[in-house]
Design an enzyme around this catalytic site. Structure first.
Site, PDB file in Angstrom:
ATOM      1  N   SER A 252       0.864  -1.180   0.000  1.00  0.00           N
ATOM      2  CA  SER A 252       0.000   0.000   0.000  1.00  0.00           C
ATOM      3  C   SER A 252       0.897   1.226   0.000  1.00  0.00           C
ATOM      4  O   SER A 252       2.127   1.119   0.062  1.00  0.00           O
ATOM      5  CB  SER A 252      -0.893   0.007   1.240  1.00  0.00           C
ATOM      6  OG  SER A 252      -0.110   0.328   2.373  1.00  0.00           O
ATOM      7  N   LYS A 253       0.273   2.380  -0.027  1.00  0.00           N
ATOM      8  CA  LYS A 253       1.030   3.631  -0.073  1.00  0.00           C
ATOM      9  C   LYS A 253       1.961   3.760   1.135  1.00  0.00           C
ATOM     10  O   LYS A 253       2.971   4.447   1.081  1.00  0.00           O
ATOM     11  CB  LYS A 253       0.070   4.824  -0.109  1.00  0.00           C
ATOM     12  CG  LYS A 253      -0.761   4.822  -1.375  1.00  0.00           C
ATOM     13  CD  LYS A 253      -0.930   6.219  -1.952  1.00  0.00           C
ATOM     14  CE  LYS A 253      -1.591   6.169  -3.316  1.00  0.00           C
ATOM     15  NZ  LYS A 253      -3.052   6.006  -3.205  1.00  0.00           N
ATOM     16  N   ARG A 254       1.576   3.073   2.226  1.00  0.00           N
ATOM     17  CA  ARG A 254       2.408   3.065   3.430  1.00  0.00           C
ATOM     18  C   ARG A 254       3.847   2.651   3.098  1.00  0.00           C
ATOM     19  O   ARG A 254       4.798   3.089   3.733  1.00  0.00           O
ATOM     20  CB  ARG A 254       1.765   2.068   4.393  1.00  0.00           C
ATOM     21  CG  ARG A 254       2.301   1.972   5.756  1.00  0.00           C
ATOM     22  CD  ARG A 254       1.245   1.328   6.686  1.00  0.00           C
ATOM     23  NE  ARG A 254       0.442   0.284   6.050  1.00  0.00           N
ATOM     24  CZ  ARG A 254       0.823  -0.986   5.933  1.00  0.00           C
ATOM     25  NH1 ARG A 254       1.974  -1.369   6.371  1.00  0.00           N
ATOM     26  NH2 ARG A 254       0.012  -1.865   5.355  1.00  0.00           N
ATOM     27  N   HIS A 255       3.987   1.776   2.097  1.00  0.00           N
ATOM     28  CA  HIS A 255       5.314   1.287   1.740  1.00  0.00           C
ATOM     29  C   HIS A 255       6.074   2.232   0.811  1.00  0.00           C
ATOM     30  O   HIS A 255       7.186   1.935   0.401  1.00  0.00           O
ATOM     31  CB  HIS A 255       5.204  -0.075   1.059  1.00  0.00           C
ATOM     32  CG  HIS A 255       4.695  -1.150   1.970  1.00  0.00           C
ATOM     33  ND1 HIS A 255       3.402  -1.608   1.920  1.00  0.00           N
ATOM     34  CD2 HIS A 255       5.302  -1.829   2.964  1.00  0.00           C
ATOM     35  CE1 HIS A 255       3.245  -2.540   2.849  1.00  0.00           C
ATOM     36  NE2 HIS A 255       4.372  -2.688   3.499  1.00  0.00           N
ATOM     37  N   GLY A 256       5.436   3.330   0.432  1.00  0.00           N
ATOM     38  CA  GLY A 256       6.082   4.226  -0.534  1.00  0.00           C
ATOM     39  C   GLY A 256       5.278   4.217  -1.816  1.00  0.00           C
ATOM     40  O   GLY A 256       4.087   3.892  -1.812  1.00  0.00           O
TER      41      GLY A 256
END
Ligand code: GLU
Length: 482
Positions: A252-256
């Protein structure tokens, strides 16, 4: 049977690595079997769909080289491949299903459904639709609709019953219809659901294999029931495992960044992206990581796709990009970096500058992982005033011996007969010996003095490319700044 596969991105977000991998697997499967790769647009979500997203998806499919044989923009026998332009067809199918009783109108309001769902959950019963409107007689239903009562349309899932199929990746599946509620195919506002639109399109377009993300696995029994009801040929399904971040959690965006665009802008080249995406769940059967596209096409089989989650790791992608950058012909490398260099300088390079760039480029190419690393590394060759990187300066230019190093270098370099790498190297190595300095102590200050940074292409070549006059001027400039 000719293989016909499709991807069906919804233009509700940028083209991301997950759909990129799905697209690639479909494309590889089609090319392997000499089949047809189709791109359609699942754009029925009017609120979230945008032209910008649609353009981004098609732009990056093309950027990856995944040209499609039929579909949106390119056309084909089933054009337009766009769901909002096929609404009539979905209504026609719904009417046909209603007529034979495979579907029925449902008059339950959202509030009623919600209340019953809660009650069911409170009593520990499954929260799905309870089938209440299925028993309304067709005559009554017709009368209620005629009187203007709002109704959605639901598919009458056979009960008791089960849907069994073989997933090419996940193996045998057998889903009891107790776990498949009578799902909505047409909403009360007349819009088709994903299940209906997707199944009608798959049948109408003669899709033979559906290769898509595992998040859609639970929809597949519904799609099989719809396909049967429509009289379509059975479709083979393959559900790809989800992508995870390096921490093992769902990507997800959490990972970049997850948008392909972001990696392109960062300096990933499409060949490397394709190779990296291909290996996210598929193994070419040998212990190789760098696989030519033609070999992938030759070897790709759905049966070799793993059902285990695959990890998307940007660091590995960058490593692979470095491998691909080194394999590019120098001209190709130059052609790809020149626009970035010129954008960085905000001007074009003249012929003499291009020659100097061509001289230094192979040395940068050997070390770069990203196309975007090149412009900052060669900037010092093409600007009048270099800016010093303050960290580099603080680290390298503050030692006691620096004034002596700069002065000695200027002395030596001003008298060498020919301004060539070998002569420059010879002169500077002699200087190191006289000053009794290691290359790191004696040469790193020269690098910072001429390029502004401790990261630059190899020093002796850099000086040759810069030229004697500018080199001496920068050494003097740095000495004055000490
Ligand atoms: N439109 C769906 C999505 O964007 C894909 C549907 C499918 O592949 O069946 O996730």
């Amino acid at each position: 049977m000719t293989v016909r596969v499709r991807i069906a991105p919804s233009p509700t977000g940028y083209f991301h690595v997950g759909i990129g991998r799905t697209a690639l697997y479909n494309w590889l499967f089609a090319r392997h079997h000499g089949g047809t790769f189709i791109v359609r647009s699942d754009d029925t979500d009017a609120e979230r769909s945008t032209q910008e997203y649609q353009d981004d998806i098609l732009e990056h499919l093309r950027w990856l080289g995944l040209e499609w044989d039929e579909g949106i923009e390119v056309g084909g026998p089933h054009a337009p491949y766009r769901q909002t332009l096929r609404l009539e067809r979905y209504h026609e199918v719904t009417d046909a299903l209603l007529a034979v009783g495979t579907a029925y109108p449902c008059f339950c309001t959202p509030a009623e459904l919600d209340e019953r769902r809660r009650a069911a959950m409170a009593e520990g019963r499954p929260p799905g639709y309870d089938g209440r409107c299925r028993s309304i007689s067709p005559t009554t239903a017709l009368a209620r609709r005629g009187a203007g009562e709002a109704a959605s349309v639901r598919f009458a899932v056979p009960r008791p019953g089960a849907t069994a199929f073989r997933d090419e990746v996940r193996g045998e599946m057998d889903i009891d219809h107790a776990n498949v509620d009578d799902f909505v195919i047409l909403r009360s506002d007349g819009s088709p659901t994903y299940h209906l639109a997707s199944s009608v399109d798959d049948v109408d377009f003669g899709i033979t294999h559906v290769v898509r993300g595992e998040d859609l696995l639970s929809s597949t029994p519904k799609h099989i029931l719809l396909t049967e009801a429509l009289g379509g040929q059975p479709i083979v399904y393959a559900h790809l495992s989800l992508l995870m971040g390096p921490d093992g959690r769902k990507l997800s965006k959490r990972h970049g960044d997850t948008a392909i665009r972001a990696y392109r802008e960062r300096g990933i080249i499409p060949e490397a992206m394709v190779n990296y995406l291909a290996l996210l769940g598929w193994s070419p059967g040998v212990d190789e990581t760098v696989v030519a596209l033609a070999d992938m096409v030759e070897r790709f089989e759905l049966s070799d796709v793993s059902r285990n989650p695959a990890i998307f790791d940007p660091a590995k992608l960058e490593w692979m990009n470095g491998v691909y950058l080194r394999e590019l012909a120098v001209d190709d490398f130059l052609a790809r970096t020149l626009p970035l260099i010129e954008a960085d300088l905000e001007r074009g390079l003249d012929d003499e500058e291009l020659a100097r760039l061509a001289f230094i480029a192979p040395l940068v190419q050997e070390r770069a992982k990203l196309l975007t690393e090149v412009a900052p590394q060669v900037r010092f060759l093409f600007v009048d005033e270099i800016g010093y990187d303050e960290d580099s300066w603080a680290k390298v230019m503050t030692a006691d011996e620096i004034p002596a190093v700069l002065a000695a270098a200027m002395d030596r370099l001003s008298v060498i007969p020919e301004w060539k790498t070998a002569a420059i190297e010879e002169a500077l190595r002699a200087m190191l010996e006289t000053l009794e300095l290691s290359p790191r102590k004696g040469l790193q200050p020269l690098r910072v003095a001429v390029s502004g940074s401790s990261v630059s292409p190899p020093l002796f070549e850099s000086l040759e490319a810069l030229g004697r006059g500018p080199t001496l001027a920068r050494l003097a400039g740095a000495a004055a700044r000490l």
